[in-house]
Design a protein around this motif. Sequence first.
Motif, mmCIF file in Angstrom:
data_model
loop_
_atom_site.group_PDB
_atom_site.id
_atom_site.type_symbol
_atom_site.label_atom_id
_atom_site.label_comp_id
_atom_site.label_asym_id
_atom_site.label_seq_id
_atom_site.Cartn_x
_atom_site.Cartn_y
_atom_site.Cartn_z
ATOM 1 N N SER A 278 1.043 -1.032 0.165
ATOM 2 C CA SER A 278 0.021 0.203 -0.105
ATOM 3 C C SER A 278 1.449 0.674 0.557
ATOM 4 N N ALA A 281 1.183 2.748 -3.911
ATOM 5 C CA ALA A 281 -0.452 3.132 -4.581
ATOM 6 C C ALA A 281 -0.661 4.052 -3.985
ATOM 7 N N ASP A 468 -5.449 -0.412 -6.177
ATOM 8 C CA ASP A 468 -5.058 -1.253 -4.246
ATOM 9 C C ASP A 468 -6.366 -1.933 -3.748
#
Length: 500
Positions: A278, A281, A468
């Motif tokens: 993450s 993203a 994502d």
Amino acid sequence: MTQSYERAAPPDDGPADPNRWRALTVCLVAGFMTLLDVSIVNVGLPQMEAGLRASPADVSWVRAGYTLTFGLVLVPSGKLGDALGRKRVFLLGLFLFTGVSLMCALSPTAQWLVVARLLQGVAGGLLNPQIIAMIQQLFRGSERGKAFGLYGGTVAVATAIGPLAGGLLIEAGGWRWMFLINLPIGVVGLVLGVLLVPKIPPRRRGRGMDLVGVALLGGGITSIMLPLIEQEQGGAAVHWWLLGLAAVLLVAFVFWERWWKGRGLDPLVNLSLLRTPSFGASSLVGLAYFAGYPGVLFILSLYLQQGRAYSALAAGATSMPFAVGSAISAAVSGRAVYRIGRVLVVAGLVAVLAGLIPAAVIIQHDTGGAVWARLFLPLLVAGLGSGLVIGPNQTLALQFVPPASSGTAAAMVQTGQRIGMSVGTAMAATMFFGHLKVLRHDYSGAASRSLYGAAALVTVALAAASVDLAAARRLRRRPATGQAAEVPGSRTGSAVVKRS
């Protein structure tokens, strides 16, 4: 079932500091002051131009130079905080910001003001990564999401309320008060910072000073932002070739960092952070979103003052629904991010578009009357969405980052945001003034065109967040193995994805 990064996983890495909320208050006030100075000058540019007999290029540098140097020093400042301690670097940045604000207020010439604004950006860039890193280190569990939510609300409100604050200060005493107001805030912040912000022990210093890395990264960022500033000024001589130089410098930076780390030395940026779930993203979402929404407020101020002859105060007041909406949603989004995760960011971006596109339509068909009243609801909806994006996205970006690297990681995210802000504002200004060159006095068409461009950038952020989210859900649906899998890029063991 797999516990993925679709939802933030609140780590519990030791007892929380008892003074954390007091320290957060000091940090948010200081951060609010530095972020307010990004947008507060927008409504004061005409007064500065007249009072200092400044050229259009000088006026552009007063606004854009702050963003340039702010973004330029973020990563080295984050690294400095990692190595020397957050409190020390935070107080240094706050001290410099307060002193340079006085230089801005006392500027006798436009050139003096430009230099002072460049220095003010350096001070702001020195201070801000420490705030995010201190949140990461002082708070534990779900409280961390709440603290990041408050920080996200501070960012959104500071950006949105800047034009109103500038208008009030101009009405009260002139443009110099936009900088003088920082003095009492800065002095009080310094005193409270010394008393209330706890000392966070710095991590063990790595071997070697990565000065080449600093030079390569700084050169790359500068080469990206300079042509954007030139484009915003509307001049014919825009050095677009600098973007090619930026690509070369940034590629060289990546190879240098790998070579430097391979020698057992401490790199400026730990590139393994990009493999953290993450983080990449969320950084892209932040870059694209910050390219979109600050340009909206900038164009709205231009449209109302130049096209509708609003005063600086009235133009600033029009953006208040956005600020109020951001504050409301940011107050609850920090708690919700651990339950909802990336879905919260996606919903926020949809809401921003649901407010931004109607606002563009309203301005496009504006024939007079109280346009501020017709913009009230769309800007409120967009503000509510913005509060769901900034803080939660920051939480998701750092959720698996080791606290010892939080300063550098936070600075990387913020650098992307500063570049995005420069790209978006330059695009918005180019579309606005480019339209006016073809169709003079068509301010409604120029403003709506720019707002549609901002909506396109927010759509890019929505696409990145959606991808994502889909990746996280695919990971969650993988067959259980009964084993624990280490999160990529977290060799410290601070983040582990468990399969059950």
